[in-house]
Scaffold this motif. Sequence first.
Motif, mmCIF file in Angstrom:
data_model
loop_
_atom_site.group_PDB
_atom_site.id
_atom_site.type_symbol
_atom_site.label_atom_id
_atom_site.label_comp_id
_atom_site.label_asym_id
_atom_site.label_seq_id
_atom_site.Cartn_x
_atom_site.Cartn_y
_atom_site.Cartn_z
ATOM 1 N N THR A 47 -18.694 16.985 -16.336
ATOM 2 C CA THR A 47 -19.424 17.560 -17.471
ATOM 3 C C THR A 47 -19.499 19.078 -17.436
ATOM 4 N N GLY A 48 -19.393 19.682 -16.244
ATOM 5 C CA GLY A 48 -19.591 21.116 -16.140
ATOM 6 C C GLY A 48 -21.044 21.525 -16.249
ATOM 7 N N LEU A 49 -21.950 20.547 -16.209
ATOM 8 C CA LEU A 49 -23.383 20.821 -16.306
ATOM 9 C C LEU A 49 -24.003 20.860 -14.910
ATOM 10 N N ILE A 50 -25.204 21.402 -14.818
ATOM 11 C CA ILE A 50 -25.921 21.446 -13.548
ATOM 12 C C ILE A 50 -27.084 20.471 -13.589
ATOM 13 N N ARG A 51 -27.394 19.879 -12.432
ATOM 14 C CA ARG A 51 -28.523 18.945 -12.376
ATOM 15 C C ARG A 51 -29.819 19.735 -12.259
ATOM 16 N N ILE A 52 -30.786 19.380 -13.103
ATOM 17 C CA ILE A 52 -32.062 20.090 -13.129
ATOM 18 C C ILE A 52 -33.035 19.520 -12.114
ATOM 19 N N ASN A 53 -33.074 18.209 -11.981
ATOM 20 C CA ASN A 53 -34.041 17.559 -11.089
ATOM 21 C C ASN A 53 -33.374 17.097 -9.811
ATOM 22 N N LYS A 54 -34.153 17.037 -8.733
ATOM 23 C CA LYS A 54 -33.645 16.529 -7.460
ATOM 24 C C LYS A 54 -34.612 15.547 -6.800
ATOM 25 N N MET A 55 -35.754 15.325 -7.420
ATOM 26 C CA MET A 55 -36.758 14.451 -6.814
ATOM 27 C C MET A 55 -36.443 12.977 -7.086
ATOM 28 N N PRO A 56 -36.827 12.079 -6.180
ATOM 29 C CA PRO A 56 -36.593 10.641 -6.371
ATOM 30 C C PRO A 56 -37.299 10.129 -7.621
ATOM 31 N N THR A 57 -36.668 9.183 -8.299
ATOM 32 C CA THR A 57 -37.265 8.602 -9.503
ATOM 33 C C THR A 57 -37.482 7.090 -9.381
ATOM 34 N N ARG A 58 -36.899 6.490 -8.366
ATOM 35 C CA ARG A 58 -37.133 5.051 -8.110
ATOM 36 C C ARG A 58 -37.126 4.833 -6.609
ATOM 37 N N GLY A 59 -38.312 4.684 -6.035
ATOM 38 C CA GLY A 59 -38.416 4.617 -4.590
ATOM 39 C C GLY A 59 -37.954 5.931 -3.979
ATOM 40 N N SER A 60 -37.003 5.855 -3.062
ATOM 41 C CA SER A 60 -36.455 7.066 -2.436
ATOM 42 C C SER A 60 -35.150 7.508 -3.086
ATOM 43 N N LYS A 61 -34.746 6.836 -4.172
ATOM 44 C CA LYS A 61 -33.457 7.111 -4.803
ATOM 45 C C LYS A 61 -33.609 8.000 -6.033
ATOM 46 N N VAL A 62 -32.596 8.831 -6.255
ATOM 47 C CA VAL A 62 -32.545 9.671 -7.458
ATOM 48 C C VAL A 62 -31.575 9.000 -8.423
ATOM 49 N N LEU A 63 -32.090 8.114 -9.260
ATOM 50 C CA LEU A 63 -31.255 7.368 -10.207
ATOM 51 C C LEU A 63 -31.257 8.001 -11.588
#
Length: 222
Positions: free
Chosen positions: A137-153
Amino acid sequence: IDLMYYAVDVAFICETFFNDTYDDVAIEHYSIFRKNRLKRKGGGVAIIARNIFVCSQTARNSNDFELLWMSILIDKLTYLCGVVYHPPNPRYNFQDLLDQLDADITYFVNDQSVVYANIILGGDFNGLANNDIVASTGLIRINKMPTRGSKVLDNVYAYNNGWNDCLAVVSSVLSDHKAIILLSNKDKKFSIVAKKKTIRHFRLNGKKSIYNYLSNVCYENL
């Protein structure tokens, strides 16, 4: 409830479970744009935006994926917003989705009829690797915190990071996923494509072209 509590301007929703029988879904002060999963139960995506914004669906909305692109005009700036749901066991090759995202964003960036203030893509990506999404995509990820348990889904990607903060919060909706909240910096303006200026995206296909070119360069005389 979350829309009101967090004063949300635009929301990306995954796994709406909507189908053709849900024709009268409405939320006061908001407009709902949705893409239902075809021929199967569950899934589906939607974009919910304040009804004071001018929203329109784009020409790039493939029926092969749970992917919805919207053009949203906010304070005289046009934002390209996309939401995607990549299920844990898709009926397609994951590379096909990455190629679709690549083709879509290439189309939007090269579209001379509109200048986007930002490109924002969010959703539940499940097993898709972050590096593959960024490369495609050429985009950057804004979030890095887990969203389901310990996983970043669940992730949000953008061309420009124009937010003061990014939070993962427990939603009032019954879900084992947290909701991602982006707090905007309204004093900071961004422009993806300046007038008469071309932005080159170094996505996966572009990198392959560069590698192929460099592999044929003779370095003996350097």
